[in-house]
Design an enzyme around this catalytic site. Structure first.
Site, PDB file in Angstrom:
ATOM      1  N   CYS A 153       6.929  10.253  36.080  1.00 19.06           N
ATOM      2  CA  CYS A 153       6.815   9.270  34.782  1.00 19.06           C
ATOM      3  C   CYS A 153       8.596  10.332  33.890  1.00 19.06           C
ATOM      4  O   CYS A 153       8.266  10.350  32.218  1.00 19.06           O
ATOM      5  CB  CYS A 153       5.891   9.162  34.207  1.00 19.06           C
ATOM      6  SG  CYS A 153       4.909   9.974  33.355  1.00 19.06           S
ATOM      7  N   ASP A 195      -5.751  24.005  41.143  1.00 23.45           N
ATOM      8  CA  ASP A 195      -4.409  23.734  40.938  1.00 23.45           C
ATOM      9  C   ASP A 195      -3.450  23.943  42.042  1.00 23.45           C
ATOM     10  O   ASP A 195      -3.718  24.592  43.193  1.00 23.45           O
ATOM     11  CB  ASP A 195      -4.525  25.172  40.468  1.00 23.45           C
ATOM     12  CG  ASP A 195      -2.994  25.697  39.785  1.00 23.45           C
ATOM     13  OD1 ASP A 195      -2.198  24.497  39.913  1.00 23.45           O
ATOM     14  OD2 ASP A 195      -3.338  26.369  38.775  1.00 23.45           O
TER      15      ASP A 195
END
Length: 356
Positions: free
Chosen positions: A313, A243
């Site tokens: 994005c 992570d």
């Protein structure tokens, strides 16, 4: 008998209502290539034009009324086919939508569905608002207008109503990967050279890692999902399950690092149209917290003289400029946007940072 394409499209749209993602569900659908094409057209078309379709449902029904999700889905599908798919016979779109309602055990609504669709026309419509005309929530349109201007906001919204163009990237192993041109632009900002140690901190599904490997780097690809990492095994990068918001397990630093952070995805509404209907402004703060943590962890393993690209994005400042403001300004070399409707491909933000 129901056509497989419409049956699959209906089932996928119902799963999207429950939180699924259309592109993933279409890949998993048990349907042959011919039917998959029509199913995909219907699914993405309904999601892109949802506001227009719901306006038409209310108009032809004569009033706003509460509808079961299965009934509304069948009506949206039929109206999309009638208005936007010229090669689909009108009788097939209507009859099969009635059958879909019956199949969903909503047979009492079959006559209502049939009546609404028999009234439906295909001529021009005087849409009552830009929210309906551009089929995009007003809160998103207002934000884009504030940050990018009225023309850009319209361009972003209208680009999301079109099927995205397809670009192909050739990997070092003579295979191909579909990769948006904006995504390819992000990697180009790193200035990769053979032999550099490269870290892709949020690597899956691996398109940017593959592009980096083509430059001859020694790549380490990380993700917190082993299932997603395993799909990258053929690339030849070192795969690390981690992570990225936690301390990174690397003894050596990296010459180049890419943090392509998980985000709201508002730059990808053409290929992920469900995002615009489920995203809320409150989600942006949640993404931002994770993005800041990813950037901090990545900067800690950036070698002296190294470069890091932070990208999303997303079109939203909370996930872009506000994240970069957590870095001392003299370490930010450049920051750029790509906007749908103005630039080819999806929308992206990317900032190039140097070590400090």
């Amino acid at each position: 008998m129901l056509a497989a394409a419409r049956r699959v499209a209906f089932d996928i749209l119902e799963k999207v209502e429950g939180g699924g993602f259309a592109s993933d569900l279409l890949l998993e659908a048990p349907v042959d290539r011919r039917d998959a094409g029509l199913a995909s057209q219907i699914v993405f078309g309904v999601l892109r034009f949802r506001a227009q379709l719901d306006f038409l449902i209310a108009h032809y029904a004569g009033r706003e009324r509460k509808l079961d999700t299965e009934v509304r889905t069948a009506l949206r599908m039929a109206l999309f086919q009638l208005r936007y798919l010229e090669r689909v016979p009108a009788h097939a779109a209507v009859a099969e939508s009635v059958e879909l309602v019956k199949r969903a055990r909503k047979g009492s609504a079959a006559s209502f569905v049939n009546a609404v669709l028999r009234k439906a026309g295909t001529g021009p419509v005087d849409w009552p608002s830009r929210e309906i005309d551009w089929s995009c929530p007003e809160w998103l349109l207002a934000r884009w207008e504030q940050h990018y201007g009225a023309r850009a906001a319209e361009g972003i919204a209208r680009a999301a109503l079109r099927e995205p163009a397809r670009w192909v990237f050739y990997t070092p192993f003579h295979t191909t990967r579909a990769q948006d041109i904006g995504s390819q632009w992000v990697v180009s900002l790193l200035g990769l050279e053979p032999g550099q140690r490269f870290l892709d901190l949020c690597a899956a599904p691996g398109n940017k890692t593959a592009q980096a490997l083509a430059a001859g780097v020694r790549a380490v690809a990380c993700d917190r999902s082993w299932r997603r990492l395993r799909s990258m095994a053929e690339l030849g990068a070192e795969l690390v399950l981690v992570d990225g918001t936690e301390a990174l397990p690397f003894a050596r630093s990296f010459d180049r690092i890419l943090v392509d952070a998980p985000c709201s995805g508002t730059g990808t509404l053409g290929r992920n149209p469900e995002i615009k209907w489920r995203l809320g402004v409150e989600d942006l703060a949640r993404f931002r917290r994770r993005q800041i943590a990813l950037l901090e962890r990545a900067r800690a393993v950036l070698a002296p003289g190294g470069l890091l690209v932070y990208s999303t994005c997303s079109l939203e400042p909370e996930e872009n400029e506000e994240v970069i403001r957590t870095v001392p300004p003299h370490l930010v070399l450049e920051a750029q946007h790509r906007l749908p409707g103005r630039d080819p491909g999806d929308g992206f933000f990317a900032a190039v940072l140097k070590s400090g």
